[in-house]
Design an enzyme around this catalytic site. Structure first.
Site, PDB file in Angstrom:
ATOM      1  N   HIS A   1      -1.828   7.146   8.984  1.00  0.00           N
ATOM      2  CA  HIS A   1      -1.355   6.573   7.903  1.00  0.00           C
ATOM      3  C   HIS A   1      -0.322   7.238   7.295  1.00  0.00           C
ATOM      4  O   HIS A   1      -0.346   8.407   6.780  1.00  0.00           O
ATOM      5  CB  HIS A   1      -2.465   6.279   6.720  1.00  0.00           C
TER       6      HIS A   1
ATOM      7  N   HIS B   1       2.628   4.732   0.905  1.00  0.00           N
ATOM      8  CA  HIS B   1       2.839   5.491   2.297  1.00  0.00           C
ATOM      9  C   HIS B   1       3.614   6.924   2.015  1.00  0.00           C
ATOM     10  O   HIS B   1       4.573   7.119   2.386  1.00  0.00           O
ATOM     11  CB  HIS B   1       3.474   4.584   3.309  1.00  0.00           C
TER      12      HIS B   1
ATOM     13  N   GLU C   1       4.050   5.914  11.956  1.00  0.00           N
ATOM     14  CA  GLU C   1       4.434   4.685  10.826  1.00  0.00           C
ATOM     15  C   GLU C   1       5.814   5.484  10.392  1.00  0.00           C
ATOM     16  O   GLU C   1       6.887   4.278  10.241  1.00  0.00           O
ATOM     17  CB  GLU C   1       3.615   4.494   9.628  1.00  0.00           C
TER      18      GLU C   1
ATOM     19  N   ASP D   1       3.572  -1.736   5.803  1.00  0.00           N
ATOM     20  CA  ASP D   1       2.605  -2.445   6.568  1.00  0.00           C
ATOM     21  C   ASP D   1       3.166  -3.995   6.456  1.00  0.00           C
ATOM     22  O   ASP D   1       2.769  -4.582   7.323  1.00  0.00           O
ATOM     23  CB  ASP D   1       1.465  -2.367   5.920  1.00  0.00           C
TER      24      ASP D   1
ATOM     25  N   GLU E   1       0.862  -1.126  -0.052  1.00  0.00           N
ATOM     26  CA  GLU E   1       0.083  -0.070  -0.086  1.00  0.00           C
ATOM     27  C   GLU E   1       0.750   1.310  -0.014  1.00  0.00           C
ATOM     28  O   GLU E   1       1.774   1.343   0.671  1.00  0.00           O
ATOM     29  CB  GLU E   1      -0.795  -0.103   1.389  1.00  0.00           C
TER      30      GLU E   1
ATOM     31  N   HIS F   1      -1.977  -3.588   9.304  1.00  0.00           N
ATOM     32  CA  HIS F   1      -2.775  -2.653   8.288  1.00  0.00           C
ATOM     33  C   HIS F   1      -4.246  -2.748   8.925  1.00  0.00           C
ATOM     34  O   HIS F   1      -4.959  -3.656   9.259  1.00  0.00           O
ATOM     35  CB  HIS F   1      -2.762  -3.571   7.160  1.00  0.00           C
TER      36      HIS F   1
HETATM   37 ZN    ZN Z   1       0.744   1.530   6.866  1.00  0.00          ZN
HETATM   38 MN    MN Z   2      -2.119   0.077   5.767  1.00  0.00          MN
END
Ligand code: ZN
Ligand code: MN
Length: 259
Positions: A176, A35, A181, A44, A33, A119
């Site tokens: 996110h 980022h 993260e 993730d 995904e 996730h």
């Molecule tokens: Zn993430």
């Molecule tokens: Mn995610």
């Protein structure tokens, strides 16, 4: 003896021996995904795999291969499907993958499993996968199966959140590709983070509902839903310490591992 905690690094006789000795197995759940501009698509995957490795070292567990695809990215928590490189599974497929891996582990006589999720959109489909596995193997004592399901962000202590966000926490969905993260990645894989490119146009202002089929216009074009400012490797270490220490404690207690 092979000292790796990663199941797939072992030969089959080594795996048989470690499982036979009662090692719990951790199954990390990831996603491929976007980022933002400053981190790769594998965030993730990297974070739950790393946490699983540390937890496994402290508990004698093995780490099964991480599921690299996640349940559909949603605009309000992961940016949604409109970004290059985000590859989604449907909730149905994802839950069946979780079910099948758990049923296979059970068939191999693994009785203690930790599903460790990285996730946000995997939360409910992972629960469904566990329920489907229990439908298949049975929920009674006879099945001998005991499963813990964990989302790593739930293990961060409130004091740590206050320390990282003195002006208020935007909430985990909006985090996110943001401070949490990014800090975790700076601690784990600093060479995969390019803070010089950490554009962000957040925090996103989402409406309190979803719109289909068009992706909402509110998704920040950068893909970062909140802010990246203030991210640091030191904060990432605080987060890792919270997650690993509490998970280890809980796993030892729940699975009655020698303390
Ligand atoms: Zn993430
Ligand atoms: Mn995610």
């Amino acid at each position: 003896m092979n000292a790796s905690v990663f199941l797939a690094d072992l030969t089959w006789p080594e795996a048989e021996c470690r499982i036979g000795a009662g090692a719990p197995v951790i199954l990390p759940l990831g996603a491929t995904e976007q980022h933002g501009h400053h981190m790769p698509l594998n965030v993730d995957v990297v974070i739950p795999t790393f946490i699983s490795e540390r937890v496994a070292r402290a508990t004698g567990a093995l780490v099964a291969p991480t599921v690299p695809y996640g349940n559909r990215s949603q605009p309000r928590s992961g940016g949604g499907p409109a970004f290059a490189g985000t590859i989604n599974l449907s909730a149905h497929t994802f839950s069946l993958v979780v079910r099948d891996v758990i049923v296979e582990l059970h068939r191999q006589k693994v009785h203690r499993i930790v599903v460790l999720n990285g996730h946000y959109e995997n939360v409910w489909p992972s629960i469904e996968g566990i329920e489907l596995a229990l439908d298949a193997v049975g929920r009674d004592e006879g099945s001998g199966l005991s499963i813990l399901r964990m989302d790593h962000w739930e293990f961060v202590r409130p004091q740590t959140i206050d320390q990282i966000f003195p002006n208020g926490f935007p909430g985990i969905e909006l985090e996110h590709a943001s401070v949490l993260e990014t800090s975790l990645m700076l601690a784990i894989r600093p060479n995969q983070v390019d803070l010089g490119r950490s554009l962000h146009d957040g925090p996103a202002k989402f409406r309190p509902y979803d719109r289909f089929p068009r992706p909402p216009v509110e998704v920040p074009p950068s893909g970062v839903l909140s802010m990246t400012e203030g991210a640091s490797a030191e904060k990432g270490e605080w987060l890792l310490e919270d997650c690993v220490s509490r998970m280890v404690e809980i796993i030892k207690e729940e699975f009655q591992l020698g303390q």
